[in-house]
Design a protein around this motif. Structure first.
Motif, PDB file in Angstrom:
ATOM      1  N   TRP A 123       0.840  -1.207   0.000  1.00 31.79           N
ATOM      2  CA  TRP A 123       0.000   0.000   0.000  1.00 31.79           C
ATOM      3  C   TRP A 123       0.865   1.243   0.000  1.00 31.79           C
ATOM      4  O   TRP A 123       0.545   2.232  -0.663  1.00 31.79           O
ATOM      5  N   THR A 175      -3.124   2.022   8.157  1.00 29.34           N
ATOM      6  CA  THR A 175      -2.653   0.675   7.832  1.00 29.34           C
ATOM      7  C   THR A 175      -3.333  -0.332   8.760  1.00 29.34           C
ATOM      8  O   THR A 175      -3.811   0.027   9.841  1.00 29.34           O
ATOM      9  N   ARG A 222      -7.426   3.270   2.838  1.00 28.03           N
ATOM     10  CA  ARG A 222      -5.963   3.318   2.843  1.00 28.03           C
ATOM     11  C   ARG A 222      -5.417   4.586   3.498  1.00 28.03           C
ATOM     12  O   ARG A 222      -4.374   5.098   3.121  1.00 28.03           O
ATOM     13  N   GLU A 280       0.858   4.222  -2.691  1.00 24.92           N
ATOM     14  CA  GLU A 280       0.627   5.602  -2.270  1.00 24.92           C
ATOM     15  C   GLU A 280       1.748   6.510  -2.761  1.00 24.92           C
ATOM     16  O   GLU A 280       1.502   7.641  -3.174  1.00 24.92           O
TER      17      GLU A 280
END
Length: 140
Positions: free
Chosen positions: A13, A102, A99, A17
């Motif tokens: 993730w 976490t 998102r 990002e």
């Protein structure tokens, strides 16, 4: 092993990002499409007053899962021998889905411990804490 899976998912993730952040920066640096002849001035909206933050506490109910650590630890001078796992808050599950948070951070909040303490847990304690927290998150 469970912690490795959670960390791997969190790393993926974070990589995504970073890519999106680079794309946002490129878009911000791109020249504007409007020319002075076609540009229309739009008035800025009036700022809305800030909504006061509500303080929420939970009534004293026993934790659904209590993990007795096989490897107790000391964090900031406090001995931690048990970790009480609570169900995740709705906002936390939504933040993970969006998102913004976490899974690692949500698990630490469910356990009522700092994320660094979660990182310090040894096996099999880490697997039991993470497993209980993720089980409760799936039920939410």
């Amino acid at each position: 092993m469970t912690m490795d899976i959670v960390r791997q998912a969190d790393d993926e993730w974070e990589e995504r990002e970073e890519i999106f952040e680079r794309l946002r920066q490129i878009a911000d640096e791109a020249p504007a499409l409007a020319t002075p002849d076609t540009a229309v001035a739009t008035p800025e909206p009036a700022p809305t007053p800030a909504t006061p933050r509500i303080v929420v506490t939970y009534a004293g109910r026993p934790a659904p899962f209590i993990v007795h650590l096989e490897n107790p630890l000391i964090a900031d001078g406090d001995v931690i021998e048990t970790i009480e796992i609570q169900p995740p808050a709705f906002g936390d599950t939504q933040a993970v889905r969006a998102r913004v948070m976490t899974r690692h951070e949500m698990i630490a909040k469910q356990a009522g411990i700092d994320a660094q303490v979660l990182d310090a847990l040894r096996s099999p304690d880490d697997e039991r804490v993470v497993g209980a927290a993720l089980l409760m998150a799936q039920e939410a």
